[in-house]
Scaffold this active site. Structure first.
Site, PDB file in Angstrom:
ATOM      1  N   CYS B  87      40.397  40.140  35.832  1.00  7.32           N
ATOM      2  CA  CYS B  87      39.047  40.187  35.275  1.00  7.32           C
ATOM      3  C   CYS B  87      38.934  39.234  34.077  1.00  7.32           C
ATOM      4  O   CYS B  87      38.991  38.032  34.256  1.00  7.32           O
ATOM      5  CB  CYS B  87      38.700  41.633  34.923  1.00  7.32           C
ATOM      6  SG  CYS B  87      36.934  41.911  34.702  1.00  7.32           S
ATOM      7  N   HIS B 204      40.111  45.038  39.918  1.00  5.84           N
ATOM      8  CA  HIS B 204      41.094  45.720  39.062  1.00  5.84           C
ATOM      9  C   HIS B 204      42.091  46.555  39.866  1.00  5.84           C
ATOM     10  O   HIS B 204      41.837  47.729  40.131  1.00  5.84           O
ATOM     11  CB  HIS B 204      40.369  46.672  38.114  1.00  5.84           C
ATOM     12  CG  HIS B 204      39.591  46.003  37.041  1.00  5.84           C
ATOM     13  ND1 HIS B 204      40.132  45.677  35.818  1.00  5.84           N
ATOM     14  CD2 HIS B 204      38.295  45.602  36.990  1.00  5.84           C
ATOM     15  CE1 HIS B 204      39.208  45.098  35.058  1.00  5.84           C
ATOM     16  NE2 HIS B 204      38.081  45.040  35.744  1.00  5.84           N
ATOM     17  N   GLU B 206      44.695  47.908  38.749  1.00  7.52           N
ATOM     18  CA  GLU B 206      45.206  49.014  37.926  1.00  7.52           C
ATOM     19  C   GLU B 206      44.315  50.242  37.994  1.00  7.52           C
ATOM     20  O   GLU B 206      44.708  51.328  37.586  1.00  7.52           O
ATOM     21  CB  GLU B 206      45.394  48.552  36.474  1.00  7.52           C
ATOM     22  CG  GLU B 206      44.128  48.459  35.626  1.00  7.52           C
ATOM     23  CD  GLU B 206      43.343  47.160  35.806  1.00  7.52           C
ATOM     24  OE1 GLU B 206      43.599  46.448  36.796  1.00  7.52           O
ATOM     25  OE2 GLU B 206      42.477  46.872  34.962  1.00  7.52           O
TER      26      GLU B 206
END
Lengths: 717, 238, 83
Positions: B87, B204, B206
């Site tokens: 990002c 993302h 994560e």
């Protein structure tokens, strides 16, 4: 002295003279006027707020602090509060909303808690009013723009559209943070001989007398007041959050206050008064953005992204090093002492001096005449026989789902980062939001809700219903209720009927809180929400926090399984009063909302929690706006499954399907669990209404719609 | 395997990515403040996390790309070390010219946060070796400036060298305009450097590294990196 | 002496200017039918101490290259005047 020029009443001026033993000077008058404005002093409502229960087994910190804190067990606390930023958002939607979010985050931070989630209450005018589109898109962009950048996820909220908010939109921001109970930072712990430190952005002229601005009616002139709107800098806030949490973890802070309304004066005098110390502030040491500011302007500036710290002189060097790392201004602007006075110096000369407690607590309370509206009862009369059943039930349901208040809010929450911090188990678009607590089994459950229409029809019942709705949703999900925070958004208290509505709403809310053992731990009041074209409906907004023991016993909504039996738990005879259905047909003032039943409500909550804990259902949803029909449509659409339903009751089908209020929930129960489910609900009104099957949602004698059609209207990802 | 996660002022996914790597892989992760001028000794992987570094003022990633730590990060990437930008980190990588192109405001002009389907276009990179070819995964996006842009001739060069690793797709794997959340050219969500050691992506991983958060596709991503090192991969390129 | 430098930054031709497009759309819907095209860019002012206008300009150009402008997608013009 011309005290009226500064906005003080005669009574207030006299109280000040008597406390000071002399006439206040101009600077003091300006400070008093802001500190004693409605927004800062709660002079019209303080006595009413005492109706709320605010203590309980789980309450660690109640009202009167930056935020309330409830006990999550094992030395962890949840700090939370909601705050309105209505007037600023009406005048400068993006900045008003952004600084509203920033302010509530600092309230949580001031207790030493790391902010973990936000929610927003949005109240917009009718979609076809010419300013609604720009106000709503600006406010939504402001909430997102700030929250996304500081890295606090916006996990849920409530959005309402109604003509009463046409030029007076409301923005209520809720924030919750986590803090170990033994690390809570208090405003009561300053001692003489410590330093007053200003950390964060420089002080400018923004928002001067913003608190006073929030205490008057919005008029066309308000637009000319634009310079008093604060500008938010989420980047500075993010640095401030990290710096404060680093200072706290290194135990370098004695006490801390955020700077919101009335800036330095409010925050510092509060610490002095609560800690019982004197304070001397040197305003010439405040880092300024505009060189020629006068002391009273510095005193009242509402420049954002600043915190006031009380620091032990021994730790100053370390504090400055942390500030330097995060590239924040850090200035020692004063010291605490053993006196009883709060004094402001300007290049060594005293410009203002008060007894420390005078600013926060000295304003004489203000009671307004209260009068029950004459047409109140008349509005409850509604000839149901004059209301025909829908000719086309399918069209009726689809039209209801498309009313702006019920329609999906994806366009809003897609603009919010709802996942940063990676704790979001259930995000926006659902009846409640759920967060995991890292390293623990238990989950935080949050609900924000409001029902201004029922509050307008019957403030007492509406107030109770508003609180009850949040608790029903939490209970159905399997959560124990820990406490709530509220924003009381009302029009001017100077109109007796409006003051009466405020009193009654608070009483209704308090009654429900008492009955369901839900303490009010924080909140705020916003009055004068009206424009020359009208007043808003009474709009108490409630943010309630609960704890679910584990993911295992969290019962979500929208999870129907093929073959499940569908049950309506709760009575069938709800009311169309203040319902979305009647509203959509243009009947604003018709029928009385249901009476609040303390026993029925508590009984429901208990059984609902048990249902989740014993895993007695695959899906559950407390009924809310749009009643049973909308609950069926949303659950069906989210599950991508149809159902066949019959309502074997004599009650009118429109009342059963579209009625609102009271403790009711829609459950979907696997066949094997039906006996358990029935046992849990034995002795409570319970109706098996059908089964989950196929891909059409059919209610006999009413609507029959393909799920695909509902999904295309109600999409939650 | 040792990972360093750079923290810029305004980063806000640093803690998320640190937790995801630590919890998925159980390996050492070191937070690194942007004013540091050297990487911790023995760093195998450097991650530039998401967020709003320097407030995203001027252009997202522009000021972070000129931060003191970036000299060491660029050197690490240039000598073949694994470097990942997620990002805002991807924006820093393009601003640092470690990856081609630029990330412009979304075509909707508003911030966009939602789950997103991606098609994995390369499974022979250190970051994606555990995915199956053309696997469809779900990683969320949350950005206001994620419209990947490259002039047509450079885009052709990027596609010709198979530099695209992730593309926004429909759940069934079609690369269509409807599946494109931000107007990126050729639905590009993530690209890799010519050396195969520097990856930038807007979504993302994560955020989908634990089932409680609604997805575990991100674990495959982290496991790919570990597997790369376990199979003897050196952090100096392919 | 101090020079005030104005930096005008625009997206290069060929880079879709979504803001410009949106503004254009709004203006047309407000009735500005003669509008042909809108481009939205950035405007930055710098105050620089330098012995001459040329040196001030050179310094500002370096600032543009170092940070202010992303030459992949943006172009710029400068105007220098004595403060």
């Amino acid at each position: 002295m011309d005290f009226k020029r500064y906005g003080l009443r005669k009574e207030e001026y006299e109280a000040a003279v008597s406390a000071l033993g002399r006439e206040p000077n101009e600077c003091e008058l300006r400070i008093l006027a802001v500190m004693w404005s409605e927004h800062c002093s709660y002079k019209s409502t303080k006595h009413l707020l005492r109706h709320f229960p605010s203590t309980g087994e789980k309450v660690v910190l109640g009202p009167g602090e930056n935020a309330g804190i409830v006990d999550l067990g094992d030395n962890l606390g949840a700090a939370f509060k909601a705050e309105s930023h209505n007037h600023p958002s009406a005048v400068a939607p993006y900045q008003g909303a952004a600084t509203g979010v920033g302010g509530i985050i600092r309230d949580i931070l001031a207790l030493g808690a790391r902010p973990v989630a936000s929610m927003d209450g949005l109240f917009f005018g009718s979609p076809d009013h010419p300013v609604t589109a720009s106000l709503s898109s600006g406010i939504v962009a402001g909430v997102g723009g700030y929250g996304n950048a500081v890295g606090v996820p916006t996990v849920g909220g409530k959005t309402v559209y109604d003509e009463c908010y046409n030029e007076n939109p409301l923005l209520n921001a809720f924030c919750i943070g986590l803090v170990p109970l033994d690390e809570i930072v208090s405003s009561k712990t300053a001692r003489p001989g410590q330093l007053v430190v200003l950390l964060g952005s420089k002080t400018g002229r923004d928002g001067i007398a913003g608190a006073a601005f929030a205490s008057v009616l919005l008029s066309d002139d308000s637009k000319a007041n634009k310079p008093s709107i604060q500008i938010g800098d989420p980047f500075a806030e993010k640095l401030l959050i990290e710096a404060c949490l680093e200072l706290q973890s290194k135990k370098l802070i004695v006490s801390m206050q955020d700077m919101g309304a009335a800036g330095i004066t409010s925050s510092s005098s509060e610490v002095a008064a609560k800690s019982g110390v004197g304070m001397i502030l040197h305003f010439d040491r405040v880092p300024l953005r505009a060189a020629d500011m006068e002391p009273w302007e510095i005193a009242l500036s509402e420049s954002q992204e600043r915190m006031l710290l009380i620091v032990d002189p021994l730790h100053l060097g370390e504090v400055q090093a942390v500030a330097e790392k995060w590239e924040l201004d850090c200035a020692v602007i004063g010291e605490t002492n053993e006196e009883d006075s709060y004094t402001i110096l300007w290049h060594g000369t005293e410009v203002a001096s008060f007894p420390a407690a005078l600013l926060g607590d000295g304003c004489p309370p203000r009671r307004w005449p209260s009068k029950k509206p004459e047409d109140l009862e008349k509005n409850w009369h509604f000839d149901m026989d004059s209301l025909p059943l829908p000719k086309d039930w399918n069209a009726a349901l689809l039209a209801l789902l498309e009313t702006p208040s019920l329609a999906p809010k994806e366009w809003i929450y897609r603009q919010y980062d709802s996942m940063v911090q990676t704790n979001t188990v259930t995000g926006p678009g659902h009846p409640l939001s759920v967060l995991r607590i890292r390293g623990r089994d238990s989950l935080l459950a949050l609900v924000l809700d409001a029902d201004p229409w029922k509050c307008a029809l019957d403030p007492h019942r509406g107030g109770a219903e508003t609180v009850a709705r949040t608790i029903r949703t939490l209970s159905v999900a399997g959560a124990d209720v820990l406490g709530l925070t509220d924003c009381l958004n009302f029009p001017s208290p100077e109109v007796p009927e409006q003051y009466w509505a405020l009193e009654e709403c608070i009483r209704g809310m308090a009654e429900c809180c008492e009955a369901l053992n839900c303490p009010v731990v924080s909140g705020n009041v916003s009055l004068y929400n009206e424009t020359p074209s009208g007043a808003i409906c009474p709009t108490p907004v409630v943010g309630t926090v609960g704890l679910i023991p584990s993911l295992e016993v969290y019962l979500p909504s929208g999870r129907w399984k093929e073959g499940d039996r569908l049950f309506l738990a709760g009575p069938c005879n709800s009311s169309l009063g203040g319902s979305q259905y009647l509203l959509s047909l243009g009947h604003r003032q018709a029928e009385r909302p249901l009476m609040f039943s303390p026993e029925g409500e508590a009984d429901f909550a208990e059984r609902a929690r048990k249902t989740a804990r014993m895993k007695g259902a695959s899906s559950g949803r407390a009924l809310a706006g749009g009643g049973l029909a909308v609950a069926l449509a949303k659950d069906g659409a989210e599950s991508s499954r149809g159902a066949r339903i019959a309502l074997p009751v004599p009650t009118r089908h429109d009342v059963v399907l579209f009625g609102e209020g009271g403790p009711r929930a829609l459950y979907s129960v696997p066949v094997g669990k039906v006996p358990l489910f029935r046992t849990i609900w034995k002795g409570y009104p319970l109706l098996e209404i059908g089964r989950v099957e196929g891909d059409t949602l059919t209610v006999e004698g009413a609507f029959s719609l393909p799920i695909g059609e509902l999904t295309s209207r109600w999409r939650v990802r | 395997m040792k990972t360093a996660v750079v923290i810029f002022p305004g980063s806000n996914c640093d803690r998320d990515v640190i937790c995801a790597v630590r919890e998925t892989l159980g390996r050492e992760v070191i937070p690194l403040w942007h004013r540091e001028t050297a990487l911790p000794a023995g760093t195998d992987l450097v991650i530039l996390p998401g967020g709003f570094s320097f407030g995203d003022y001027l252009r997202s990633g522009a000021m972070a790309a000129r931060s003191p730590v970036m000299e060491a990060v660029v050197a690490h990437g240039k000598k073949g070390g694994l470097l990942l930008g997620i990002c805002n980190g991807f924006q820093v990588l393009t601003e640092s010219r470690l990856l081609p192109g630029a990330l412009l405001p979304n075509d909707s002009l508003v911030f966009h946060c939602s789950p997103c389907h991606l098609r994995v276009e390369r499974t022979d990179t250190p970051f994606t070796n555990s995915f199956t070819p053309r696997q469809i995964v779900q990683f969320p996006i949350a950005h206001g400036e994620g419209r990947y842009f490259l002039f047509p001739d450079e885009l052709r060069a990027l596609e010709d060298r198979l530099g695209v690793v992730f593309r926004y797709s429909t759940p069934s794997g079609e690369i269509s305009g409807e599946a494109n959340p931000n107007g990126s050219v050729n639905n590009i969500a993530g690209i890799i450097s010519e050396g195969g050691n520097i990856l930038g992506l807007m979504p993302h991983p994560e955020r989908v590294s634990e089932s409680i958060l609604g997805g575990e596709d991100g674990r495959i991503f982290w496991k790919s990196i570990l597997s790369f090192f376990e199979k003897g991969g050196k952090s100096n390129g392919l | 002496m101090t020079w005030r430098i104005e930096v005008f930054i625009q997206l290069k031709e060929g880079v879709l200017d979504t803001q410009g497009k949106a503004v254009e759309h709004s203006l047309v819907s407000l009735g500005h039918t003669g509008l042909k095209r809108v481009k939205v860019g950035k405007y930055i002012q710098l105050w620089v101490d330098a012995p001459s206008a040329d040196q001030a300009r050179a310094e500002a150009e370096k600032m543009c290259a170092d940070l202010l402008v992303n030459e992949i997608i943006e172009g710029y013009t400068l105007e220098v005047e004595a403060e």
